[in-house]
Design a protein around this motif. Structure first.
Motif, PDB file in Angstrom:
ATOM      1  N   TYR A 176      -1.171  16.845   3.390  1.00  0.00           N
ATOM      2  CA  TYR A 176      -2.087  15.804   3.306  1.00  0.00           C
ATOM      3  C   TYR A 176      -1.879  14.840   4.377  1.00  0.00           C
ATOM      4  O   TYR A 176      -0.799  14.126   4.309  1.00  0.00           O
ATOM      5  CB  TYR A 176      -2.159  15.323   1.902  1.00  0.00           C
ATOM      6  N   LEU A 200       5.017  15.697   8.960  1.00  0.00           N
ATOM      7  CA  LEU A 200       5.408  15.779   7.425  1.00  0.00           C
ATOM      8  C   LEU A 200       4.453  16.770   6.837  1.00  0.00           C
ATOM      9  O   LEU A 200       5.059  17.745   6.159  1.00  0.00           O
ATOM     10  CB  LEU A 200       5.590  14.496   6.764  1.00  0.00           C
ATOM     11  N   TYR A 259       8.554  19.016  -1.960  1.00  0.00           N
ATOM     12  CA  TYR A 259       8.110  20.075  -1.784  1.00  0.00           C
ATOM     13  C   TYR A 259       8.875  21.273  -1.497  1.00  0.00           C
ATOM     14  O   TYR A 259       9.804  21.229  -0.784  1.00  0.00           O
ATOM     15  CB  TYR A 259       7.487  19.997  -0.194  1.00  0.00           C
ATOM     16  N   ARG A 297     -10.066  12.469  -2.366  1.00  0.00           N
ATOM     17  CA  ARG A 297      -9.085  11.720  -3.504  1.00  0.00           C
ATOM     18  C   ARG A 297      -9.308  12.561  -4.651  1.00  0.00           C
ATOM     19  O   ARG A 297      -8.409  12.814  -5.654  1.00  0.00           O
ATOM     20  CB  ARG A 297      -9.369  10.503  -3.893  1.00  0.00           C
ATOM     21  N   ASN A 309       0.373   4.722   4.851  1.00  0.00           N
ATOM     22  CA  ASN A 309       1.292   3.892   4.212  1.00  0.00           C
ATOM     23  C   ASN A 309       2.452   4.235   3.957  1.00  0.00           C
ATOM     24  O   ASN A 309       2.956   4.223   2.890  1.00  0.00           O
ATOM     25  CB  ASN A 309       0.192   3.681   2.914  1.00  0.00           C
ATOM     26  N   MET A 310       2.960   4.701   5.117  1.00  0.00           N
ATOM     27  CA  MET A 310       4.534   4.936   4.749  1.00  0.00           C
ATOM     28  C   MET A 310       5.560   3.787   4.797  1.00  0.00           C
ATOM     29  O   MET A 310       4.927   2.684   5.005  1.00  0.00           O
ATOM     30  CB  MET A 310       4.821   5.940   6.082  1.00  0.00           C
ATOM     31  N   ILE A 320      -6.095  12.802  -7.194  1.00  0.00           N
ATOM     32  CA  ILE A 320      -5.654  11.412  -7.364  1.00  0.00           C
ATOM     33  C   ILE A 320      -6.571  10.538  -8.246  1.00  0.00           C
ATOM     34  O   ILE A 320      -6.280   9.963  -9.027  1.00  0.00           O
ATOM     35  CB  ILE A 320      -5.605  10.628  -6.096  1.00  0.00           C
ATOM     36  N   TYR A 334       0.629   6.164  -0.735  1.00  0.00           N
ATOM     37  CA  TYR A 334       1.502   7.458  -0.052  1.00  0.00           C
ATOM     38  C   TYR A 334       2.144   8.087  -1.212  1.00  0.00           C
ATOM     39  O   TYR A 334       2.073   9.295  -1.100  1.00  0.00           O
ATOM     40  CB  TYR A 334       2.559   6.687   0.973  1.00  0.00           C
ATOM     41  N   GLY A 385       0.840  -1.361   0.094  1.00  0.00           N
ATOM     42  CA  GLY A 385      -0.074   0.122   0.061  1.00  0.00           C
ATOM     43  C   GLY A 385       0.860   1.331  -0.108  1.00  0.00           C
ATOM     44  O   GLY A 385       0.370   2.488   0.131  1.00  0.00           O
ATOM     45  N   THR A 386       2.069   0.951   0.007  1.00  0.00           N
ATOM     46  CA  THR A 386       2.898   2.405   0.000  1.00  0.00           C
ATOM     47  C   THR A 386       2.747   3.168  -1.223  1.00  0.00           C
ATOM     48  O   THR A 386       3.122   4.321  -1.367  1.00  0.00           O
ATOM     49  CB  THR A 386       4.486   2.107   0.091  1.00  0.00           C
ATOM     50  N   ARG A 397      -0.572  20.265  -5.334  1.00  0.00           N
ATOM     51  CA  ARG A 397      -0.386  19.602  -4.174  1.00  0.00           C
ATOM     52  C   ARG A 397       0.906  20.062  -3.445  1.00  0.00           C
ATOM     53  O   ARG A 397       1.144  19.626  -2.277  1.00  0.00           O
ATOM     54  CB  ARG A 397      -0.002  18.098  -4.865  1.00  0.00           C
ATOM     55  N   GLN A 398       1.733  20.740  -4.124  1.00  0.00           N
ATOM     56  CA  GLN A 398       2.840  21.366  -3.189  1.00  0.00           C
ATOM     57  C   GLN A 398       2.484  22.319  -2.237  1.00  0.00           C
ATOM     58  O   GLN A 398       3.169  22.603  -1.275  1.00  0.00           O
ATOM     59  CB  GLN A 398       3.625  21.815  -4.233  1.00  0.00           C
ATOM     60  N   VAL A 419      10.659  12.966   1.445  1.00  0.00           N
ATOM     61  CA  VAL A 419       9.600  13.686   1.286  1.00  0.00           C
ATOM     62  C   VAL A 419      10.036  15.217   0.962  1.00  0.00           C
ATOM     63  O   VAL A 419       9.242  15.785   0.108  1.00  0.00           O
ATOM     64  CB  VAL A 419       8.517  13.667   2.411  1.00  0.00           C
ATOM     65  N   PRO A 441       3.012  15.248  -4.614  1.00  0.00           N
ATOM     66  CA  PRO A 441       3.104  16.135  -5.568  1.00  0.00           C
ATOM     67  C   PRO A 441       4.025  15.752  -6.726  1.00  0.00           C
ATOM     68  O   PRO A 441       4.829  16.467  -7.168  1.00  0.00           O
ATOM     69  CB  PRO A 441       3.300  17.752  -4.954  1.00  0.00           C
ATOM     70  N   MET A 470      -7.425  15.879  -4.037  1.00  0.00           N
ATOM     71  CA  MET A 470      -5.842  15.558  -4.089  1.00  0.00           C
ATOM     72  C   MET A 470      -5.496  15.453  -5.523  1.00  0.00           C
ATOM     73  O   MET A 470      -4.215  15.339  -5.837  1.00  0.00           O
ATOM     74  CB  MET A 470      -5.359  14.508  -3.544  1.00  0.00           C
TER      75      MET A 470
END
Lengths: 639, 316
Positions: free
Chosen positions: B99, B161, B123, B66, B105-106, B71, A80, A76-77, B94-95, B119, A85, B69
C-alpha cells in the motif's frame, strides 16, 4: 512479530528521553532521600514517594503521554501504522501498556529506594512496603489513565488538563469539602499515605482504579467513535483562537480561585474576654480570666512586650507576629502549649513560677515568635539548634543580665549531655535525635551553651549575626527562592557567620564547656545527676496481659548503691506514630518510683496492643533541676 | 439490434465472460453522519491488471481505498479481496497487499534502513534483497533521516517498501500528488516496470487522466460515490463523441445523426462560441461498428480522454 516491531519502534524512538527522564527522576528522589537522611527525623523516607506522586510523577506521565500518543496523532504517523497489517487497537494498547510499564517502573523504583533508605525506626516490613507500593502503583495507574485519555483529545488536551487541575485544586483545598474522605484523594492523605501500616484502604484503591478504568475506556472509546474520525479531527495543533480561548479560561480560573481564596481568608483570632491585658507594637495580649490574676498578667505582658521590642530592634524586624498568652491556672507549671497557626498562642500556668520557670516560658514564646516569623523555616532541621540556642540565649542574656543560678543549671545539663554523648558534632548534626534522647530541656541547654560560648569568644554581635542568618527570613514560595536558600550549605553559612570551621568551633565550644566544671556550683549540680542508664523490656504475663518493665543500671563503677539517687525515676509512655517525627511525651501515662539498680523499677500493665508503637522515656527528677533529665528514651513496637 | 448485457452498477456494458477477480466491491455504501461518501460503489479488479481508479477530488476514492484496506468499514455492501471477505481476515489480507498512501506519514526520525526494520516485522513475505535492490535502483540514501526527504523521495520509498513485501496486490492512493511532472513520470514508469516484472495486480487511484493513460489496463470512474464507468480505456474513448452545429442551423431536439434513442445518452449539450455543442455516449460498440451519417450542418469535434472523463463525470 508485529507486536515486537511496534514495541521496538517505540523503544527506539523514546529510549533516550525515557532514560534521561528516569535517571532525572531517580536522581531527584535519591537527592531528596539523602537530604532527608541528613535531617534526622524530619520525615519518613516514604514522604519522598508521596511528594514525587504529587509533584513530578504527574509531569513525567504528561511527558510520556505527549511523546507516546500526542506526537503520533499530531504528526499523522498513526495513519501509517493503521495501514499496516495489524489489529486496529493493538498499537494503542501497546502504547498504553508501555507507558504504564514505564511509570510503574519509576514508581516501584521510588518506593524501593525509599524503603532502602528508611531508618531502622521506620520499621519497614514486607507488608508495609507492599501497602505503600500498592497505593503508589494505583495512583500511577490513575495518572497514566488520565494522561492517556487526554492525550487522545488532541488540541483540547491542554484545556482539559487545566480544567482538571482546577477541579482537583477546588476539591482538595476548598473549605467544606473534605477531599481526604473519598478516592483518589484519600489514597494520598498526608497522614495515612505514610503512616498507615496495617489497614489496606480497599475502598479508596477500588475507587481510584474505577476512575482509572473510566478514563482508560473513555480513551479507547474515543478512538472508536466515528471509526477514529473524532480523534483524527482533534489531532491538530492548537490555533491562535484556541490559545486565546485557553488564555481566557486560565484567566477566569485564576480570578475565580483568587476570589475563593479571598473568601477563605479569615480574621485573626482575638481573645474576646474583657480580662485581657493588651499591648501594641509588638502586639501582646494576655488573657487572665480572673481579676485575681490581673497583676501577674500585667507583669508577663510587660516583660514579653519589652523583650519582643528589643528583639525586633536587634534583629531589625519590620513586624512581629501577634503574641497571645492564655493563663490556665490548673496546668502544671511546665506544661506549656503553643501554636503558631495565627501568630503565637501560648497557654500555660505561670502563677507559681520562679525566674527560671519564667525563662522556660519566655524561651518557648520566643521559639514560637521566630518560628512564626520565618513561616516555620527556623525549625528546619540543620539549624534547629540555632533556634533553640538563640531563643534561650536571648531570654537569659540577650536583653538582660545572665542569672548565675540559671547559667549553672543550664551548664550542668549541657555537661551531663556531653558526658553521655561526647561527640558534639553528632549532637548538633542530629539535633532531633539529641532532643529525643536527652529531652528538649537538655538539648536547649546544650544549644544555649553553644551560643554562650560564641558570645564569650567572639562577642554578642556574632550571636545576633547567626540569628539574622537563619531566624529572620521566611523562605519564599518560589522555586528560585528555594534554590537560593539551598545554594550554600548550612554548614558553610554557619562557618561564614562565626568565621571558623564548624568542627573547630565544636572543639573549642566543648573545651570551654569542660572548663565550666571548674565552677564548683556547676559541678555540684552536675553531681546530683546519678550515673544511671535505663532499660525497657516488653513482655506478656501468664494471664496474657501485656507489660512494660523498666529497670536502671549503673554506668559508672562508682555507682553501686541500689538507692543512689535521691530523686525520683519516672517512666513516661505514650502512643507514637509509625515514624519518628519529633515527639515530646506527656505525663499522661507515667509511673513514678524510687531509682534503684538491678530490679524492675517500673512494671506497667500496658494499654498497648501488638503492633502499637510506643514512646517510652525514663526521666529523672530531683529538687535541684527545674525540669527532668532523660536517662533513657526508646521507641518500641509492641510485639 | 440485440442489446448487450449491462452491468447493473455502471449501467454500461459488462465483460462478456466472467473473469477471476482479485478484489471486488459490490454495492458498497459508506456515510459519515449525513454525508454519503459511497453510494453503491461496485467494481472488480482482475489478476495481473493495472486498474486505474479515476475520480474527482471528493468523489470517494480515498474512502474506497480505506475500506479496501480495512481501515474503515462499510455500512453495507460486500468487499472481497483475494476471494475472501475483507472483514474475515483483515490482517492476513493486508499482509498480501502493498500500500502506498496519498500522504507519506512515515516517521521522520527514522532512516529508510530503520523503517525497513520496522516494517518487515509486519510482512512474512518481506524481501530484504529486493528492498536493497530497489533502494539502489531508486537512488535512495538508506541512512538519511526520512524527515529530510522530498515528496518524491518519500513516495519512492513508500513504493520500495510496498514492493519489498512481494505483494499480490499493490494499492496506490494518488501517490504522485504534489510531485512535479518529471518526478511523476519517473514514478509511473517505476510502477509500470515493477508491476510488469512481478505480475502483481495494481489498483491505482488518481484524478489525473494522463497517469491512467500511461499505465492502466482498465479503469473505473467513480463519481459521487458511484461507479459511472468500468472497463477498458478504448471502449470508453470510442463510446463518447461530441458534435456541434451553428446556432442558426440548430433545430431544438435534433440529433447530429440518425441514432436510435435507446443506444445513447446525452452527456452534455449547450451553446458555445455561437455553436450548439452536444456530447453523446453510446453503447461501447456503437461508434466502432456503425458508420455514422451526420445530419446536415453537424460536424464532429475531437475529444481528448480528459474531455471524455469530464463529460462522463459531469453527467453522473
Amino acid at each position: 512479530m508485529a507486536t515486537v516491531a511496534l514495541l521496538v519502534k517505540d523503544l527506539r524512538e523514546h529510549r533516550t528521553a525515557a532514560l534521561l527522564l528516569a535517571l532525572g527522576c531517580l536522581a531527584v528522589v535519591l537527592l531528596l532521600l539523602a537530604q532527608n537522611a541528613q535531617s534526622a527525623y524530619s520525615m519518613s523516607a516514604f514522604e519522598i514517594v508521596r511528594f514525587a506522586l504529587l509533584s513530578f510523577l504527574p509531569l513525567v506521565a504528561l511527558i510520556i503521554g505527549n511523546r507516546l500518543i500526542v506526537r503520533e496523532y499530531l504528526s499523522g504517523t498513526r495513519l501509517y501504522v493503521e495501514a499496516l497489517p495489524i489489529g486496529s487497537t493493538l498499537p494503542l494498547v501497546l502504547k498504553y501498556l508501555l507507558g504504564l510499564l514505564y511509570l510503574s517502573f519509576l514508581s516501584v523504583a521510588m518506593v524501593l529506594l525509599a524503603a532502602n533508605q528508611s531508618g531502622i525506626a521506620d520499621d519497614v516490613t514486607r507488608n508495609y512496603t507492599l501497602l505503600i507500593l500498592g497505593k503508589t502503583w494505583v495512583m500511577t495507574i490513575l495518572y497514566w489513565s488520565v494522561v492517556f485519555c487526554f492525550s487522545l483529545c488532541g488540541y483540547l488536551r491542554i484545556a482539559l488538563y487545566l480544567v482538571s487541575a482546577a477541579l482537583v485544586a477546588l476539591l482538595a483545598y476548598y473549605p467544606g469539602i473534605d477531599a481526604d474522605r473519598f478516592p483518589p484523594f484519600a489514597l494520598m492523605d498526608d497522614q495515612l499515605f505514610v503512616f498507615e501500616r496495617d489497614s489496606v484502604p480497599w475502598f479508596d484503591i477500588g475507587g481510584t482504579l474505577l476512575i482509572s478504568l473510566v478514563f482508560t475506556l473513555t480513551g479507547f472509546l474515543l478512538t472508536r467513535v466515528g471509526e477514529g474520525s473524532v480523534v483524527e479531527r482533534l489531532a491538530k495543533p492548537m490555533t491562535r483562537r484556541d490559545f486565546v480561548a485557553l488564555g481566557v479560561l486560565a484567566f477566569a480560573g485564576l480570578a475565580l480561585w483568587s476570589a475563593l481564596l479571598e473568601n477563605k481568608q479569615r480574621e485573626p483570632v482575638e481573645f474576646s474576654s474583657q480580662q485581657v491585658v493588651r499591648l501594641n507594637d509588638p502586639s501582646v495580649a494576655v488573657l487572665y480570666l480572673d481579676d485575681a490574676y490581673k497583676e501577674s498578667a500585667q507583669i508577663i505582658a510587660t516583660r514579653t512586650h519589652d523583650s519582643l521590642t528589643k528583639l525586633q530592634a536587634t534583629l531589625g524586624l519590620a513586624q512581629l507576629p501577634r503574641v497571645k498568652l492564655a493563663l490556665i491556672p490548673s496546668r502544671e507549671k511546665h506544661d506549656i502549649d503553643y501554636a503558631t497557626a495565627d501568630g503565637v498562642l501560648i497557654s500555660a500556668n505561670w502563677l507559681e513560677h520562679d525566674s527560671y520557670d519564667d525563662a522556660i516560658l519566655d524561651s518557648v514564646l520566643m521559639h514560637g515568635v521566630l518560628s512564626s516569623q520565618t513561616g516555620g523555616r527556623a525549625m528546619f532541621e540543620p539549624y534547629h539548634w540555632v533556634l533553640d540556642g538563640f531563643t534561650r540565649w536571648w531570654v537569659e542574656q540577650g536583653d538582660q543580665q545572665l542569672d548565675s543560678q540559671h547559667a549553672a543549671e543550664l551548664l550542668a545539663r549541657a555537661l551531663w549531655v556531653i558526658d553521655r554523648q561526647p561527640l558534639a558534632h553528632d549532637l548538633v548534626q542530629r539535633w532531633q535525635l539529641t532532643a529525643d534522647q536527652f529531652s528538649y530541656p537538655s538539648a536547649e541547654a546544650l544549644a544555649w551553651s553553644a551560643m554562650t560560648y560564641l558570645e564569650h569568644s567572639q562577642g554578642r554581635d556574632r550571636v545576633i549575626a547567626l540569628a539574622l542568618e537563619f531566624l529572620t527570613q521566611p523562605i519564599g514560595s518560589s522555586l528560585l527562592s528555594t534554590i537560593q536558600d539551598r545554594r550554600e550549605s548550612v554548614q558553610l553559612r554557619v562557618e561564614r557567620v562565626i568565621g571558623m570551621e564548624l568542627n573547630e568551633f565544636y572543639r573549642q565550644w566543648k573545651q570551654w564547656l569542660e572548663e565550666q566544671r571548674a565552677d564548683k556550683f556547676v559541678q555540684s549540680l552536675r553531681d546530683t545527676i546519678p550515673a544511671l542508664a535505663g532499660r525497657v523490656d516488653s513482655d506478656t504475663d501468664a494471664s496474657g496481659v501485656h507489660r512494660l518493665q523498666a529497670s536502671y543500671v549503673a554506668i559508672s563503677p562508682a555507682t553501686t548503691d541500689p538507692a543512689i539517687a535521691p530523686g525520683q525515676c519516672i517512666m513516661k509512655h505514650d502512643y507514637l506514630g509509625p515514624f519518628d517525627t519529633e515527639f515530646e511525651v506527656t505525663d499522661d501515662y507515667e509511673d513514678i518510683s524510687d531509682c534503684t539498680i538491678g530490679e524492675a523499677v517500673h512494671v506497667v500493665n500496658s494499654v498497648y496492643s501488638p503492633g502499637d508503637r510506643v514512646f517510652i522515656a525514663l526521666d529523672y527528677e530531683n529538687d535541684v533541676f527545674h525540669q527532668p533529665l532523660r536517662l533513657h528514651a526508646e521507641r518500641l513496637t509492641i510485639q | 439490434m440485440n442489446e448487450p448485457a449491462r452491468n447493473d452498477a455502471t449501467g454500461l456494458l459488462a465483460p462478456e465472460e466472467p473473469a477471476p477477480v482479485v478484489l471486488s466491491l459490490s454495492d458498497v455504501h459508506k456515510s459519515f453522519g449525513s454525508l454519503h461518501v459511497l453510494d453503491g460503489l461496485s467494481l472488480a479488479v482482475h489478476p495481473g491488471e493495472v486498474f486505474g481508479f479515476l475520480g474527482r477530488n471528493g468523489a470517494g476514492k480515498s474512502t474506497a481505498i480505506r475500506l479496501l484496506m480495512g481501515i474503515t468499514q462499510c455500512d453495507s455492501g460486500q468487499i472481497n479481496v483475494f476471494g475472501e471477505s475483507l472483514q474475515s481476515n483483515v490482517v492476513g489480507i493486508r499482509q498480501r497487499i502493498g500500500y502506498v498512501a496519498q500522504e507519506q506519514n512515515m516517521y521522520p526520525w527514522m532512516t529508510p534502513k530503520v523503517l525497513s526494520q520496522f516494517v518487515r516485522g509486519f510482512y512474512p513475505r518481506w524481501d530484504e534483497q529486493r528492498y536493497r535492490q530497489l533502494m539502489n535502483d531508486f537512488d535512495l540514501p538508506p541512512k538519511r533521516r526520512i524527515g529530510t526527504f522530498s515528496g518524491g523521495m518519500k513516495a519512492k520509498l513508500a513504493l520500495t517498501l510496498a514492493l519489498s513485501t512481494r505483494p499480490e496486490l499493490l494499492i496506490l492512493d494518488e501517490p504522485t500528488a504534489g510531485m512535479d511532472p518529471v518526478a511523476r513520470r519517473e514514478f509511473l514508469d517505476l510502477v509500470r516496470e515493477q508491476t510488469m516484472k512481478d505480475g502483481a495486480t495494481t489498483f491505482f487511484s488518481t484524478h489525473l487522466i494522463d497517469e491512467i493513460e500511461a499505465i492502466a489496463d482498465r479503469i473505473g470512474i467513480v463519481e459521487s460515490g458511484r461507479t459511472v464507468y468500468g472497463g477498458e480505456l478504448d471502449p470508453l474513448r470510442n463510446s463518447v463523441a461530441t458534435w456541434s452545429i451553428a446556432m442558426s442551423d440548430y433545430i431544438p431536439g435534433s440529433l447530429p445523426g440518425e441514432f436510435a434513442r435507446q443506444q445513447l445518452c446525452v452527456l452534455k449539450e449547450g451553446q458555445r462560441q455561437g455553436r450548439w455543442v452536444m456530447t453523446l455516449q453510446f453503447s461501447q460498440n456503437v461508434l466502432a461498428s456503425y458508420e455514422i451519417v451526420l445530419n446536415e450542418g453537424w460536424r464532429h469535434e475531437n475529444m481528448s480522454l480528459e474531455d471524455v472523463f469530464i463529460a462522463v463525470v459531469a453527467s453522473a
